[in-house]
Design an enzyme around this catalytic site. Sequence first.
Site, PDB file in Angstrom:
ATOM      1  N   LYS A   1       0.766  -0.925  -0.132  1.00 24.12           N
ATOM      2  CA  LYS A   1       0.147   0.028  -0.074  1.00 24.12           C
ATOM      3  C   LYS A   1       0.744   1.132  -0.046  1.00 24.12           C
ATOM      4  O   LYS A   1       1.901   1.238   0.702  1.00 24.12           O
ATOM      5  CB  LYS A   1      -0.963   0.022   1.174  1.00 24.12           C
TER       6      LYS A   1
ATOM      7  N   SER B   1      -9.601   1.820   2.720  1.00 21.38           N
ATOM      8  CA  SER B   1      -8.803   2.690   1.832  1.00 21.38           C
ATOM      9  C   SER B   1      -7.743   1.694   1.032  1.00 21.38           C
ATOM     10  O   SER B   1      -7.142   2.594   0.233  1.00 21.38           O
ATOM     11  CB  SER B   1      -8.114   3.575   2.808  1.00 21.38           C
TER      12      SER B   1
ATOM     13  N   SER C   1     -10.211  -0.621   6.795  1.00 20.52           N
ATOM     14  CA  SER C   1      -9.485  -0.564   5.552  1.00 20.52           C
ATOM     15  C   SER C   1      -8.828  -1.634   5.001  1.00 20.52           C
ATOM     16  O   SER C   1      -8.239  -1.659   3.498  1.00 20.52           O
ATOM     17  CB  SER C   1      -8.482   0.615   5.622  1.00 20.52           C
TER      18      SER C   1
HETATM   19  N1  GLN Z   1     -13.111   4.083   6.125  1.00 16.46           N
HETATM   20  C1  GLN Z   1     -12.750   4.402   7.600  1.00 16.46           C
HETATM   21  C2  GLN Z   1     -12.178   5.938   7.402  1.00 16.46           C
HETATM   22  O1  GLN Z   1     -12.399   6.552   6.269  1.00 16.46           O
HETATM   23  C3  GLN Z   1     -11.373   3.654   7.827  1.00 16.46           C
HETATM   24  C4  GLN Z   1     -10.069   3.843   7.228  1.00 16.46           C
HETATM   25  C5  GLN Z   1      -8.798   3.063   7.445  1.00 16.46           C
HETATM   26  O2  GLN Z   1      -9.236   2.165   8.067  1.00 16.46           O
HETATM   27  N2  GLN Z   1      -7.924   3.496   7.209  1.00 16.46           N
HETATM   28  O3  GLN Z   1     -11.644   6.333   8.227  1.00 16.46           O
END
Ligand code: GLN
Length: 493
Positions: A85, A160, A184
Amino acid sequence: MTSASAGGPLHQRTLAELADGLGKGEFSSRELTGALLARIEGHGETLNAFITVTAEGAMLQADRADKARANGDAGPLNGLPIVHKDLFCTKDVLTTCGSKMLQDFVSPYDAAVVERLSQAGAVMLAKTNMDEFAMGSSNETSFFGPVGNPWDTRLSPGGSSGGSAAAVAARLLPAATGTDTGGSIRQPAALTGTVGLKPTYGRVSRFGMVAFASSLDQAGVITRSAEDAAMLLGVMAGIDPRDSTCVDHPVPDYVAGLQKSVAGLKIGVVRQHFDEGLDAQCAQRVRDSLAALEHVGAKLVEIDLPNIGLSVPTYYVVAPAECSSNMSRFDGVRFGHRCDDPEDLFDLYSRTRGEGFGAEVKRRIMTGTYVLSAGYYDAYYLKAQKVRQLISRDFKDAFANVDVIAGPTTPTAAFAIGEKTDDPITMYLNDIYTIGANLAGLPGISVPCGFVDGLPVGLQLVGPHFAEETVLSCAHQYQLLTDWHTQGPENFA
Ligand code: GLN
């Protein structure tokens, strides 16, 4: 849908199968790396899964791995492919975090995760697309554009870690790293039919991982099998003095632990997880998978997590608060983007940040600054921290009676790109089943558990702190009973 078999084309094989082939001399790491780079070239753009492809560096690492093997010096992941990532710092390679702010940023060092995997012999082929600074659930907040879901490229793969999940689901790579602050890793894994493992907070070093919400962020992996996740975690886990929250806790042999049967395992089924928010067909797939585990000896126990309904609002106070502090380092002086011809210091800060950050990151910074400001701190931030404790305590109480908690990973299967972008709250609700584990620091995994209208859905397993062995073995035993994880999207066969 297509199914893989152990001797099939290289891109269809799991890490464990590839390790076997490399060990037997069936093919070299150079051949494997070349084959996967060709697939990335053919399909990567359709999906927009990658921000940087590191073809040259990958061939060098592959040659080094082949040489090490010939010298009898092969590490545990020798010659095996991986992508990271794009928020793991990689020396001499771009680390953008999916942001304009860092679009030209090259880190002077490797993140601990990158370092450990490469020392074990893994070969890095690319950096994957992601929501900007990991803030999002659909990969649509990326400065580099959305990622397509291999099951239907008009749909989002989740986020994400959307690029990592799409790459693994499309059989471009067997494994990718990701990070999970509120879901994410697990949410995109569920929406793409892959396995996503988020370890216990403190299990894996966060050194060199660009911070979003430091008390919630944790590195993990996206693979196609629990076995592959176990192989990778064994290398990634362990104490690192460069991360003060990394815990000195023994690292068991996760692969050996997979053999543990689920007979007698007590699986908690959370009553609140099957409330009205959950799609009826997703609920059915989860119930079917629980029945399959019960059939081989697991015991299902209905449990309550009384405060779990408060996890999304709690997270959206705590995470933006920490985000607003972490994002302050992007000031046009030290890292990344700098505006042209600033008039004075204030102009430098405001134009740099105005130009460098996208709308979602700005929304989080503003929310975070608000909840931390004098007068609102007690009402929002302090209150959220107290509720976070209540949620942690609910999990602790539950684990006094059960070994693992199982339920849906997401409320629905994949949604269309653009479908939820106008309504941040609807988007935030995507993480309703995953956020609890982050607030309490617990390990969780999502495994494919069937399809709804041709789209994959996931079963989530959450364990007590440092019980990765339990969630991995339960996931592995489930994968021995089912073949959902071997089915891939037809257009990427
Ligand atoms: N979707 C969640 C957010 O927008 C979690 C994101 C993540 O786990 N990095 O914060």
